[in-house]
Scaffold this motif. Sequence first.
Motif, mmCIF file in Angstrom:
data_model
loop_
_atom_site.group_PDB
_atom_site.id
_atom_site.type_symbol
_atom_site.label_atom_id
_atom_site.label_comp_id
_atom_site.label_asym_id
_atom_site.label_seq_id
_atom_site.Cartn_x
_atom_site.Cartn_y
_atom_site.Cartn_z
ATOM 1 N N ASN A 53 -3.276 95.190 -25.882
ATOM 2 C CA ASN A 53 -2.657 95.297 -27.198
ATOM 3 C C ASN A 53 -3.473 94.657 -28.311
ATOM 4 O O ASN A 53 -3.068 94.697 -29.474
ATOM 5 N N LEU A 54 -4.599 94.069 -27.962
ATOM 6 C CA LEU A 54 -5.478 93.507 -28.990
ATOM 7 C C LEU A 54 -6.263 94.627 -29.669
ATOM 8 O O LEU A 54 -6.667 95.598 -29.011
ATOM 9 N N PRO A 55 -6.528 94.502 -30.975
ATOM 10 C CA PRO A 55 -7.450 95.443 -31.620
ATOM 11 C C PRO A 55 -8.828 95.361 -30.966
ATOM 12 O O PRO A 55 -9.185 94.357 -30.343
ATOM 13 N N ALA B 124 -6.673 82.126 -31.235
ATOM 14 C CA ALA B 124 -5.556 81.194 -31.076
ATOM 15 C C ALA B 124 -4.271 81.854 -31.569
ATOM 16 O O ALA B 124 -4.274 82.575 -32.568
ATOM 17 N N GLY B 125 -3.173 81.639 -30.829
ATOM 18 C CA GLY B 125 -1.895 82.233 -31.180
ATOM 19 C C GLY B 125 -1.655 83.587 -30.548
ATOM 20 O O GLY B 125 -0.558 84.148 -30.659
ATOM 21 N N LYS B 126 -2.671 84.132 -29.860
ATOM 22 C CA LYS B 126 -2.534 85.448 -29.224
ATOM 23 C C LYS B 126 -2.551 85.347 -27.694
ATOM 24 O O LYS B 126 -2.722 86.330 -26.997
ATOM 25 N N GLU B 127 -2.346 84.114 -27.196
ATOM 26 C CA GLU B 127 -2.491 83.839 -25.761
ATOM 27 C C GLU B 127 -1.614 84.725 -24.883
ATOM 28 O O GLU B 127 -2.034 85.159 -23.808
ATOM 29 N N GLU B 128 -0.370 85.001 -25.322
ATOM 30 C CA GLU B 128 0.585 85.712 -24.463
ATOM 31 C C GLU B 128 0.611 87.214 -24.699
ATOM 32 O O GLU B 128 1.371 87.939 -24.045
ATOM 33 N N LEU B 129 -0.217 87.700 -25.611
ATOM 34 C CA LEU B 129 -0.318 89.150 -25.794
ATOM 35 C C LEU B 129 -1.051 89.775 -24.617
ATOM 36 O O LEU B 129 -1.926 89.151 -24.008
ATOM 37 N N PHE C 292 -9.079 92.697 -18.073
ATOM 38 C CA PHE C 292 -7.890 93.009 -17.292
ATOM 39 C C PHE C 292 -6.809 93.375 -18.308
ATOM 40 O O PHE C 292 -6.098 92.518 -18.816
ATOM 41 N N LYS C 293 -6.724 94.657 -18.638
ATOM 42 C CA LYS C 293 -5.927 95.102 -19.774
ATOM 43 C C LYS C 293 -4.435 94.801 -19.636
ATOM 44 O O LYS C 293 -3.741 94.621 -20.628
ATOM 45 N N LYS C 294 -3.926 94.752 -18.400
ATOM 46 C CA LYS C 294 -2.495 94.527 -18.207
ATOM 47 C C LYS C 294 -2.159 93.051 -18.006
ATOM 48 O O LYS C 294 -1.016 92.705 -17.720
ATOM 49 N N GLN D 43 -10.705 92.409 -28.697
ATOM 50 C CA GLN D 43 -11.009 92.558 -27.268
ATOM 51 C C GLN D 43 -12.454 92.166 -26.988
ATOM 52 O O GLN D 43 -12.755 91.537 -25.969
ATOM 53 N N ARG D 44 -13.347 92.517 -27.905
ATOM 54 C CA ARG D 44 -14.747 92.110 -27.760
ATOM 55 C C ARG D 44 -14.860 90.582 -27.731
ATOM 56 O O ARG D 44 -15.605 90.011 -26.935
ATOM 57 N N ARG D 45 -14.127 89.923 -28.608
ATOM 58 C CA ARG D 45 -14.199 88.465 -28.673
ATOM 59 C C ARG D 45 -13.561 87.836 -27.436
ATOM 60 O O ARG D 45 -14.009 86.779 -26.977
ATOM 61 N N LEU D 46 -12.538 88.478 -26.893
ATOM 62 C CA LEU D 46 -11.925 87.978 -25.658
ATOM 63 C C LEU D 46 -12.924 88.037 -24.509
ATOM 64 O O LEU D 46 -12.972 87.126 -23.667
#
Length: 261
Positions: free
Chosen positions: A157-159, A148-153, A96-98, A163-166
């Motif tokens: 906007n992830l590289p 960790a630390g990227k929760e609110e991005l 869910f990119k947005k 995104q694969r790891r998400l």
Amino acid sequence: MAEKNNTPVLKAQNLGIQFGGLKAVDDFNMEIGQSELVGLIGPNGAGKTTVFNLITGVYKPTEGSFYLNGKKMNGKKTHQIVEAGIARTFQNIRLFKKMTVIDNVKAAMQEKTTYNMADAVFRTKKYWAEEAALTKRAKELLEIVHLAGKEELLAANLPYGQQRRLEIARALATDMKLLLLDEPAAGMNPTETEELLEIINFIRDEFKISVLLIEHDMSLVMKICQRIQVLDFGTTIAAGTPQEIASNPKVIEAYLGKDDE
């Protein structure tokens, strides 16, 4: 001492599907035990993703059956198969990119909530307690995949590698018994691939889940998989250890020997 359960986590028996007159997958047989990591490889168009689509209910097999921990899954819808314990990632990232990183993970855990619409509207104590539990669990999973630390991005906007790891964290959020990874290293550089390998190994060992992996990066496949099965034109042409597959003449002719073409 409790007896070990020898029922395979996944059992595919004579599984197949026909589109018109074409057999996309024919007589596919596979067993995966608990915490086992198995690779499924072959040329493009060999039927690998079709196998994933059969096991996740996207396609209904026209022949054969498949079982999760001894329970027949034929005829179940995709969401029922996910609830039973099979989760997957995709060749093409489907986030869910947005939405934020953490909300992507929490979205996969909504089946676990027991609060109702009124609880959500009026923000009752039950709502806040369950949301806090989901948030805590989502943060734990994001830490596992090094996000960790990227929760609110925003996910968009992830590289690419993150995104694969998400996607993997979101799959883990379903509490699956079997994780299907469809080319998880596609588009990654060698450093990202090495990190992915460590994450997959950790997930298997920590969660005691079974993994079925489709991947074209043969160095990753040979390092991580305990067994490998090879498809060509929808049929299995070989199965065995990485060493056996690497030296199999049929596999070399159909797949491994085609790097220069």
